[in-house]
Enzyme design. Structure first.
Site, PDB file in Angstrom:
ATOM      1  N   HIS A  25      -2.737  -3.200  -5.743  1.00 56.86           N
ATOM      2  CA  HIS A  25      -3.284  -2.683  -4.569  1.00 56.86           C
ATOM      3  C   HIS A  25      -4.766  -2.888  -4.159  1.00 56.86           C
ATOM      4  O   HIS A  25      -5.377  -1.856  -4.953  1.00 56.86           O
ATOM      5  CB  HIS A  25      -2.712  -1.181  -4.315  1.00 56.86           C
ATOM      6  N   ASN A  70      -3.969   6.837  -0.830  1.00 58.95           N
ATOM      7  CA  ASN A  70      -3.357   6.969   0.396  1.00 58.95           C
ATOM      8  C   ASN A  70      -2.764   8.282   0.388  1.00 58.95           C
ATOM      9  O   ASN A  70      -2.281   8.984   1.276  1.00 58.95           O
ATOM     10  CB  ASN A  70      -2.423   5.836   0.813  1.00 58.95           C
ATOM     11  N   GLU A  99      -5.742  -0.289  -7.164  1.00 59.13           N
ATOM     12  CA  GLU A  99      -4.615   0.597  -7.814  1.00 59.13           C
ATOM     13  C   GLU A  99      -3.494  -0.367  -8.648  1.00 59.13           C
ATOM     14  O   GLU A  99      -3.283  -1.024  -8.041  1.00 59.13           O
ATOM     15  CB  GLU A  99      -4.002   1.513  -6.701  1.00 59.13           C
ATOM     16  N   SER A 125       0.869  -1.186   0.018  1.00 63.58           N
ATOM     17  CA  SER A 125      -0.083   0.172  -0.046  1.00 63.58           C
ATOM     18  C   SER A 125       0.901   1.237  -0.200  1.00 63.58           C
ATOM     19  O   SER A 125       0.289   2.448  -0.062  1.00 63.58           O
ATOM     20  CB  SER A 125      -0.865   0.049   1.271  1.00 63.58           C
TER      21      SER A 125
END
Length: 610
Positions: free
Chosen positions: A154, A204, A166, A133
């Site tokens: 991800h 993120n 992702e 991540s």
């Protein structure tokens, strides 16, 4: 048991994906294995030892049993799904797989060791993926003899539920590998977004910058944890406030992600706030330990319980000033909405506009709004006459002399506002031993103290920032300056409660709570687009699907207006002098070109044909 299998042919390269390997069967790895098995793929699940393998099998059994209970899967389908998964502790059992996903602990060295070992096991055409991540996919790929076949994939937790994935390409990832991995993920019913290899990827990077800023706000005692969280929930429609979300994620996890992002990007806004490290060191990791920013009933419980920071019932704001007659200055959308809010809550309202036509327009707009509410069954017909009977319009500021509170909702121009407050100071009731009239401004970005200093009674001036549309949006930011009286602040909060609003308290600085957290996040998204890191569509999708936000950043910017967004971002930059708050050049260019968003039919997207 014989089961059907799925073969996914990727465009161009001609790869066929049948058997999938998953390394690591923790919560995330087990979820990924379930996703592939649900899609009909035979899956080889690998763990480091028998104990971990048994735990992984248990995760899968529990997850699929919940699906059976919810009638989203039959018991026969559950048995068939579990039968597709082979459990093993030997990496060599991945020899015949077509696609391998690594989902082990977030350690570069551990991941590199796995990718090094896979070199000798899988076929040359097998695609290797990491579910990291935040770690560098490029660095992980260097451990393999063919780094061009390595890609980041991800998944978000829980993988069977979350649709976003992702797809992370490195500078050496082969285009066919990227295309084939994207096609495979699409075949699973997921929503893939493609981005470059940068710590945090899309979701993120944008999410944790925002969360870290919220921690800084709390750490600086600018606002309480409850008010910060309520502001973002009721002001932006977010499903959770930032501090509650950090408790859910885990403060140790958040710290590690921010630390990784800071090490790679050296962006000061990603440097984990000191209080995060202190809380992690103290073992206050959030829900999983029963204590983080909030206290919980027990470890892993979502139930928040009162602690030493929780406001008591005795602290509920009271009306320290007697409020009967409310004054409103302005006739625009915001002013009209505020008039409606007070009148519907039983208050007599005297509103002032610059002309008779504008004053009449306020009444007409409120009448139309009430008719719509009646038509939808949200208001009784008899209530309409009562509400309208509480309204008095005027073109003279002098008529505001008897009001108990006046709310200014005119143009966002400091010179105009300060002139108005100087006039209100002369017109409205002074204290003289009793409670004077409260003078409130609805400004969203200008300094309240400037309005206060234009009067002879700065202690009676407060910010009362409603959100648009005022009759619908529940949040009001109550902004106190360094000289605002405690009685005035408390009365304003209590008044908000009386009219059905959620009041949050904060100090007088640019952006208050909501805009100070929202607009740097939007600015970061523009910078991400400007760097060609990902497309506007993929960034929007990532934030909606990965973070459950009601709108993606570019959708929101085009609704708000790029000129408005730029003005707010400039105010934040001038106030905090934080380099990371400097408006993105792309935002400046769009405004210069007149691409302001939906209102000009062109912003980050073209709306002319819609």
């Amino acid at each position: 048991m014989t089961s059907t299998s799925t073969e996914t042919a990727a465009p161009g390269a001609g790869r066929e994906f049948r058997t999938i390997g998953v390394i690591g069967l923790g919560t995330m790895g087990a979820g990924i294995a379930e996703v592939f098995a649900r899609a009909g793929h035979p899956v080889v699940g690998v763990e480091k030892d028998e104990e971990s393998l048994a735990r992984g099998r248990q995760y899968l059994e529990h997850s699929t049993s919940r699906a059976v209970k919810r009638e989203k899967m039959t018991e026969a389908e559950q048995a068939e799904l579990l039968d597709r998964i082979t459990f093993t502790t030997a990496l060599k059992d991945l020899a015949d797989t077509d696609f391998v996903v690594e989902a082990v602990v977030e350690s570069v060295e551990t991941k590199k060791a796995i990718f090094r070992d896979l070199d000798e096991i899988v076929r040359p055409e097998t695609i290797l993926a990491t579910n990291t991540s935040s770690l560098s996919v490029t660095e992980i790929s260097t451990a393999n003899g063919s780094p061009g076949r390595v890609v980041g994939v991800h998944f978000f937790n829980p993988a069977p539920v979350q649709s976003l994935v992702e797809i992370v390409q490195t500078v050496v990832t082969e285009q066919s590998v990227l295309d084939d991995a994207t096609a495979l993920v699409t075949s699973l019913g997921k929503a893939p977004v493609v981005c470059g290899d940068k710590a945090g990827f899309i979701a993120n990077t944008l999410l944790f910058g925002y969360l870290n800023h919220a921690v800084a706000m709390y750490e600086g005692r600018y606002a309480s944890r409850e008010d910060i969280d309520a502001a973002m929930r009721f002001g932006c429609g977010y499903p959770m406030g930032p501090l509650a979300l950090l408790d859910l994620i885990g403060l140790d996890t958040a710290y590690e992600i921010l630390e990784t992002m800071y090490r790679q990007g050296r962006d000061r806004l990603h440097a984990p706030r000191p209080i995060l490290k202190q809380m992690v060191t103290a073992g206050r990791l959030g829900r999983k330990t029963g204590r983080g920013f909030y206290s919980y009933e027990a470890a892993d419980s979502p139930a928040v319980v009162a602690d030493e920071l929780t406001p008591s019932a005795d602290q509920k704001p009271q009306l320290r000033h007697d409020i009967k007659l409310v004054g409103v200055v302005g006739t625009g959308t915001m002013a009209t909405g505020i008039v409606e809010v007070f009148a519907k809550s039983g208050y007599d309202v005297l509103y002032v506009g610059r002309s008779a036509d504008k004053v009449a327009g306020v009444r007409a707009a409120i009448e139309k709004s009430l008719d719509k509410a009646i038509q939808r069954g949200k208001l009784e017909e008899s209530a309409k006459a009562e509400v309208l009977g509480r309204l008095t319009g005027s073109t003279s500021l002098d008529d505001l002399a008897p009001v108990d509170i006046v709310v200014e909702a005119i143009a966002e121009d400091l010179a105009i506002k300060t002139t108005l407050f100087a006039n209100l100071d002369e017109i409205c009731r002074q204290g003289n031993g009793g409670a004077g009239a409260i003078l409130a401004t609805t400004t969203s970005s200008l300094p309240v103290i400037e309005c206060a200093q234009a009067t002879s009674r700065p202690q009676d001036v407060v910010g009362m920032h409603f959100f648009n549309p005022a009759p619908v949006m529940r949040l009001v930011e109550v902004v106190s300056t360094v000289v605002t009286s405690d009685d005035v602040t408390e009365t304003t909060r209590a008044l908000c409660d009386r009219v059905g609003k959620v009041a949050v308290s904060c100090g007088d600085r640019a952006g208050f709570i909501v805009n100070a957290l929202l607009f740097p996040y939007l600015n970061d998204a523009v910078k991400m687009l400007e760097a060609h890191y990902a497309t506007a569509d993929d960034i929007d999708l990532a934030m909606k699907q990965g973070c459950a936000l009601p709108m993606g950043p570019f959708e929101l910017l085009d609704v708000v207006g790029n000129d408005v967004s730029l003005a707010i971002q400039r105010e934040l930059y001038l106030e905090f002098r934080e380099p990371g708050f400097a408006p993105a050049p792309l935002l400046e260019h769009l405004v210069t070109a007149g691409y302001l968003g939906r209102k000009t039919k062109r912003g980050f997207r073209d709306y002319s044909a819609r």
